[in-house]
Scaffold this motif. Structure first.
Motif, PDB file in Angstrom:
ATOM      1  N   ASP A 209     -57.278  -5.536  12.109  1.00 10.05           N
ATOM      2  CA  ASP A 209     -57.545  -4.084  12.558  1.00 10.05           C
ATOM      3  C   ASP A 209     -58.833  -4.163  13.560  1.00 10.05           C
ATOM      4  O   ASP A 209     -60.115  -4.550  12.790  1.00 10.05           O
ATOM      5  CB  ASP A 209     -57.786  -3.241  11.424  1.00 10.05           C
ATOM      6  CG  ASP A 209     -57.781  -1.891  11.985  1.00 10.05           C
ATOM      7  OD1 ASP A 209     -57.951  -1.432  13.204  1.00 10.05           O
ATOM      8  OD2 ASP A 209     -57.552  -0.913  11.280  1.00 10.05           O
ATOM      9  N   GLU A 210     -58.611  -4.253  14.859  1.00  8.04           N
ATOM     10  CA  GLU A 210     -60.069  -4.286  15.670  1.00  8.04           C
ATOM     11  C   GLU A 210     -60.682  -5.578  15.400  1.00  8.04           C
ATOM     12  O   GLU A 210     -61.781  -5.322  15.316  1.00  8.04           O
ATOM     13  CB  GLU A 210     -60.875  -2.917  15.683  1.00  8.04           C
ATOM     14  CG  GLU A 210     -59.990  -1.875  15.829  1.00  8.04           C
ATOM     15  CD  GLU A 210     -60.282  -1.142  17.087  1.00  8.04           C
ATOM     16  OE1 GLU A 210     -60.862  -1.674  18.156  1.00  8.04           O
ATOM     17  OE2 GLU A 210     -59.907   0.161  17.206  1.00  8.04           O
TER      18      GLU A 210
ATOM     19  N   SER B 260     -55.139   2.407  12.793  1.00 12.45           N
ATOM     20  CA  SER B 260     -55.488   1.833  11.426  1.00 12.45           C
ATOM     21  C   SER B 260     -54.485   2.509  10.349  1.00 12.45           C
ATOM     22  O   SER B 260     -54.295   1.719   9.431  1.00 12.45           O
ATOM     23  CB  SER B 260     -56.802   2.124  10.948  1.00 12.45           C
ATOM     24  OG  SER B 260     -57.906   1.758  11.945  1.00 12.45           O
TER      25      SER B 260
ATOM     26  N   GLN C 296     -60.789  -3.287   9.372  1.00  9.55           N
ATOM     27  CA  GLN C 296     -61.642  -2.791  10.488  1.00  9.55           C
ATOM     28  C   GLN C 296     -63.097  -3.135   9.828  1.00  9.55           C
ATOM     29  O   GLN C 296     -63.263  -3.205   8.746  1.00  9.55           O
ATOM     30  CB  GLN C 296     -61.549  -1.492  10.768  1.00  9.55           C
ATOM     31  CG  GLN C 296     -61.821  -1.262  12.269  1.00  9.55           C
ATOM     32  CD  GLN C 296     -61.238   0.500  12.327  1.00  9.55           C
ATOM     33  OE1 GLN C 296     -60.119   0.807  12.292  1.00  9.55           O
ATOM     34  NE2 GLN C 296     -62.054   1.251  13.021  1.00  9.55           N
TER      35      GLN C 296
END
Ligand code: ADP
Ligand code: MG
Length: 247
Positions: free
Chosen positions: A162-163, A44, A80
Motif C-alpha cells: 500500500d503506497e 487501501s 501504508q
C-alpha cells in the motif's frame, strides 16, 4: 494462465458509509498491477478487505483459487506507512524474522537457517549493515526497505503493498521497484496501491482504476486514456479548474 486474485461483488462500508461498491475483477499470476484512484477512492480498503483485515458487507475473494484463510501464508502485505507504529521497540533483523513466522508455525523459535535467510533478505534490499538498529532509528526509505525484506522473507506468492513509495528517497524506490519486478519475473503477483500517475506506465503492466466503484481494469495504456481517467478524477479536476478561475 492461472488466476492469482478473483474479487466478486465486493462491497465495504464504514459506519454505514459505503467505501467500495460491488467491485469485481480478476488478476492473473505473474503480473505487476497498480491500484490507482484519487484520495479516499477506497484503494487501501480494497487491499484490507481482500485480505480480510476488515469485514465486508458482501462479496467473495479467492486468492490462487482458494479462500483467503487457506492461503494466508502465501500473501505478504506491506501496509501504508502511516499505519505502522515506527516507535515500536524492535530491531531490523527481528522485523525481517517476523516474515518467516507464518511458515515457522506458532511456538517454534527461529533457527539458524531462518536467521541466515532473514539476513539474506536484508542484503537483498541493501540494509544488512543496519541489522541491529532499532526500526525507529531509520529513514523512511530504509524502513520501507526493511518491510520489503520482511515480505521477501515470507517467500510469498502474492505481494500486496500500500503506497510503498510515499515519503521515501529515490534510491530506496529504485531498489524496491527492481525487487518487485524481479518477483514478477519469477511468476509472483505484485499488487501495488499507487498514486503517482507519472510512474504508472513504467512500473505496471495493468491498472485497476478505482473511485468507490471499479472504473476500469486493463493494460496501462488503455487505462491512462483521458476519457477513462476523467471518470475517476473528474471531481478533483473540476476543483482544480475552479481554483484556476479564482487565481
Ligand atoms: P484510499 O486508500 O484510496 O485513499 P481509503 O480506502 O483509505 O482510500 O478510504 C476510503 C474511504 O473510506 C474514505 O472516504 C475514508 O475516509 C473512509 N475510511 C477509511 N478507513 C476508515 C475507517 N477506519 N473508519 C471510517 N472511515 C474510513
Ligand atoms: Mg490509502
Amino acid at each position: 494462465m492461472t488466476t492469482a486474485v478473483s474479487v466478486r461483488n465486493l462491497s465495504v462500508s464504514y459506519h454505514g458509509n459505503q467505501a467500495l461498491r460491488d467491485i469485481s475483477f480478476t488478476i492473473q499470476q505473474g503480473k505487476m498491477v497498480g491500484i490507482i484512484g484519487p484520495n479516499g477512492a477506497g484503494k487501501s480498503t480494497l487491499l484490507k478487505s481482500m485480505l480480510e483485515l476488515i469485514t465486508r458487507d458482501k462479496g467473495h475473494v479467492h486468492i490462487l483459487g482458494k479462500p483467503i484463510k487457506e492461503v494466508r501464508k502465501e500473501i505478504a502485505y506491506v501496509p501504508q506507512r502511516n499505519e505502522t507504529d515506527w516507535t515500536f521497540p524492535i530491531t531490523v533483523i527481528d522485523t525481517v524474522l517476523l516474515g518467516t513466522y507464518p511458515r515457522l508455525g506458532l511456538f517454534h523459535r527461529p533457527k539458524k537457517q531462518h536467521k541466515d535467510w532473514a539476513y539474506a533478505c536484508l542484503e537483498k534490499v541493501g540494509m544488512e549493515a543496519y541489522s541491529n538498529r532499532q526500526i525507529g532509528e531509520l529513514s523512511g526509505g530504509q524502513q520501507q526497505r526493511v518491510f520489503i525484506a520482511r515480505a521477501l522473507a515470507q517467500d510469498a506468492t502474492l505481494f500486496c503493498l500500500d503506497e510503498p513509495f510515499v515519503a521515501i528517497d529515490v534510491t530506496s524506490e529504485e531498489i524496491i521497484v527492481s525487487i518487485l519486478q524481479e518477483l514478477r519475473d519469477q511468476g509472483k503477483t505484485v499488487l501495488v496501491v499507487h498514486h503517482d500517475l507519472s510512474k504508472a506506465e513504467t512500473y505496471f503492466e495493468e491498472l485497476v482504476l478505482l473511485n468507490k466503484d471499479l472504473i476500469d481494469i486493463g493494460p496501462v495504456k488503455k487505462i491512462l486514456q483521458p476519457d477513462i481517467m476523467m471518470k475517476a478524477y473528474a471531481s478533483q479536476l473540476s476543483f482544480l479548474k475552479l481554483n484556476e478561475v479564482r487565481v
